[in-house]
Enzyme design. Structure first.
Site, PDB file in Angstrom:
ATOM      1  N   LYS A  33       0.844  -1.207   0.000  1.00 26.02           N
ATOM      2  CA  LYS A  33       0.000   0.000   0.000  1.00 26.02           C
ATOM      3  C   LYS A  33       0.876   1.253   0.000  1.00 26.02           C
ATOM      4  O   LYS A  33       2.084   1.170   0.257  1.00 26.02           O
ATOM      5  CB  LYS A  33      -0.895  -0.004   1.251  1.00 26.02           C
ATOM      6  CG  LYS A  33      -0.119   0.035   2.562  1.00 26.02           C
ATOM      7  CD  LYS A  33      -1.004  -0.256   3.761  1.00 26.02           C
ATOM      8  CE  LYS A  33      -0.183  -0.273   5.036  1.00 26.02           C
ATOM      9  NZ  LYS A  33      -0.959  -0.737   6.190  1.00 26.02           N
ATOM     10  N   ARG A 127      -9.796   0.105  15.493  1.00 26.75           N
ATOM     11  CA  ARG A 127      -9.902   0.867  14.247  1.00 26.75           C
ATOM     12  C   ARG A 127     -11.163   0.451  13.500  1.00 26.75           C
ATOM     13  O   ARG A 127     -12.092   1.234  13.389  1.00 26.75           O
ATOM     14  CB  ARG A 127      -8.639   0.648  13.411  1.00 26.75           C
ATOM     15  CG  ARG A 127      -8.514   1.544  12.213  1.00 26.75           C
ATOM     16  CD  ARG A 127      -7.104   1.604  11.657  1.00 26.75           C
ATOM     17  NE  ARG A 127      -6.602   0.324  11.156  1.00 26.75           N
ATOM     18  CZ  ARG A 127      -5.384   0.151  10.641  1.00 26.75           C
ATOM     19  NH1 ARG A 127      -4.535   1.173  10.586  1.00 26.75           N
ATOM     20  NH2 ARG A 127      -4.984  -1.023  10.211  1.00 26.75           N
ATOM     21  N   TYR A 254      15.704  30.512   7.107  1.00 26.72           N
ATOM     22  CA  TYR A 254      14.524  31.213   7.644  1.00 26.72           C
ATOM     23  C   TYR A 254      14.528  31.258   9.167  1.00 26.72           C
ATOM     24  O   TYR A 254      14.891  30.287   9.830  1.00 26.72           O
ATOM     25  CB  TYR A 254      13.249  30.468   7.220  1.00 26.72           C
ATOM     26  CG  TYR A 254      12.937  30.542   5.749  1.00 26.72           C
ATOM     27  CD1 TYR A 254      12.672  31.759   5.129  1.00 26.72           C
ATOM     28  CD2 TYR A 254      12.897  29.377   4.994  1.00 26.72           C
ATOM     29  CE1 TYR A 254      12.379  31.803   3.763  1.00 26.72           C
ATOM     30  CE2 TYR A 254      12.597  29.419   3.634  1.00 26.72           C
ATOM     31  CZ  TYR A 254      12.343  30.643   3.032  1.00 26.72           C
ATOM     32  OH  TYR A 254      12.044  30.684   1.695  1.00 26.72           O
TER      33      TYR A 254
HETATM   34  C1  LIG Z   1      -0.164  -1.683   6.906  1.00 21.97           C
HETATM   35  C2  LIG Z   1      -0.699  -2.939   7.460  1.00 21.97           C
HETATM   36  C3  LIG Z   1       0.124  -4.060   7.653  1.00 21.97           C
HETATM   37  C4  LIG Z   1       1.629  -4.017   7.469  1.00 21.97           C
HETATM   38  O1  LIG Z   1       2.215  -3.617   8.677  1.00 21.97           O
HETATM   39  P1  LIG Z   1       3.804  -3.646   8.878  1.00 21.97           P
HETATM   40  O2  LIG Z   1       3.955  -3.187  10.281  1.00 21.97           O
HETATM   41  O3  LIG Z   1       4.361  -2.693   7.893  1.00 21.97           O
HETATM   42  O4  LIG Z   1       4.232  -5.043   8.651  1.00 21.97           O
HETATM   43  C5  LIG Z   1      -0.462  -5.241   8.034  1.00 21.97           C
HETATM   44  N1  LIG Z   1      -1.800  -5.317   8.272  1.00 21.97           N
HETATM   45  C6  LIG Z   1      -2.606  -4.255   8.131  1.00 21.97           C
HETATM   46  C7  LIG Z   1      -4.055  -4.411   8.421  1.00 21.97           C
HETATM   47  C8  LIG Z   1      -2.087  -3.036   7.741  1.00 21.97           C
HETATM   48  O5  LIG Z   1      -2.902  -1.976   7.628  1.00 21.97           O
END
Ligand SMILES: *Cc1c(COP(=O)(O)O)cnc(C)c1O
Length: 359
Positions: A33, A127, A254
């Protein structure tokens, strides 16, 4: 090129080989992702397919469809929300998505969309997903579903890198909740729970897939992953665009937050916060240049920043030279710590303006 992110595919392959010491390659679901955490989703996907990885996870419908456009074989799971209007398109493309509440089930049944889905359970991340006391209602509903085909169940750890006790509690809840569903809903074949850090500390024997993200990209330290070692896939570089010896004491950048002394050698580097070099690094961060760590002085600007050249390099430093922000010599986790964040945010914060160079 003023700045670029080098993506080292050999290091990605080495990381896969290291992961094979922890789990079976067939179990790896590569999380790509957010443009593969900034590494370039399609390039990383293609490279991983070459190693024999066949399962991928993304966050959005768009990401999933982009992969499907070039590959019909691999399994794809969307870990983020899929809006009602997108469900048939996703399903027509043979992409799995997750169901997180009863409304989604009702919508699918009412609109007669044939879907293969994973049930998301909330085991303590808070979540999305079904909570413990909803499991019996969920099971009853699913038994009467004509269109929702639940092929699997998963959940997500909130603190697998920091809180062992809580992670164990989540694991226990997952086991109970998923077993209760599987007893009644026989279409469910797959379960997955572990993420990168989870896979290092917990056994995968009960799970069919392991969702690997940050560890693939080596956005970790050896201490965090001992006894295993992962290599950084991304290195961030930029060029020195200007060098000067200060003619008198004078402020740099700055807000006048840094006073350079007469005689100091100051280099301007062609990268800034619009590229993803965080402004938090103002007067705090450093770059690697010719064997030295050189301090970032003054505020990081949108497209440029200044570094202090140490005396040893004062004569050899020159315009056009390359400095490293993270990669081989500076771990991205160190940079993240300086910014009060995690390596994930630094990696996926490297903006589109920064060319990715694959080697
Ligand atoms: C992003 C994500 C992962 C990957 O997590 P890492 O800590 O990068 O291995 C796994 N499961 C879900 C549901 C995620 O959103």
């Amino acid at each position: 090129m003023r700045c670029w992110a080098e993506i080292n595919i050999e290091n990605l392959y080495d990381n896969i080989r290291e992961l094979e010491k922890i789990t079976l390659k067939e179990k790896i679901m590569a999380v790509i992702k957010a443009d593969a955490y900034g590494h370039g989703m399609m390039n990383i996907c293609e490279a991983l397919i070459k190693t024999g990885i066949k399962k991928f996870a993304v966050a959005t419908v768009e990401e999933a469809l982009e992969i499907r456009e070039t590959n019909n074989e691999v399994g794809i799971l969307i870990l983020g929300p899929v809006e009602n209007e997108c469900m048939s398109k996703v399903s027509d493309n043979n992409i799995y998505f997750m169901i997180t509440d009863f409304e989604e089930i009702e919508y699918i049944e009412k609109n007669r969309i044939n879907v293969n889905v994973f049930l998301k359970l909330d085991t303590g991340m808070g979540r999305v997903g079904f909570q413990e006391d909803e499991i019996s209602e969920l099971t009853e509903k699913l038994k009467n579903c004509k269109y929702v085909n639940a092929v699997g169940i998963f959940s997500h750890f909130s603190s697998s890198d920091s809180d062992e006790e809580y992670t164990k509690l989540q694991e226990k809840r997952f086991k109970e909740m998923s077993e209760n569903i599987m007893k009644e809903v026989h279409s469910v074949k797959y379960r997955h729970l572990l993420n990168s850090f989870g896979s290092l500390k917990y056994h995968d024997s009960e799970y069919d897939f392991v969702r690997m993200g940050i560890i693939l990209y080596g956005g970790v330290t050896d201490e965090e992953t001992a006894p295993y070692k992962f290599k950084p896939v991304m290195s961030l570089y930029a060029k020195i665009s200007h060098i000067k010896k200060m003619h008198k004491d004078s402020f740099i950048s700055y807000g006048n937050t840094y006073m350079a002394k007469k005689g100091d050698v100051v280099a301007t580097v062609s990268i800034g916060y619009a590229d993803g070099v965080r402004r938090d690094l103002s007067n705090k961060g450093y770059v690697y240049y010719k064997g030295h760590r050189c301090s970032i002085i003054g505020r990081v600007c949108m497209d440029q920043l200044m570094i202090l050249i140490p005396e040893e390099l004062a004569d050899s430093a020159k315009k056009g030279d390359i400095v490293e922000f993270f990669g081989k010599n500076i771990n991205v986790v160190e940079v993240a710590n300086l910014c009060n964040t995690i390596s994930y945010e630094i990696l996926c914060g490297i903006s589109n303006r920064v060319p990715r160079i694959y080697k």
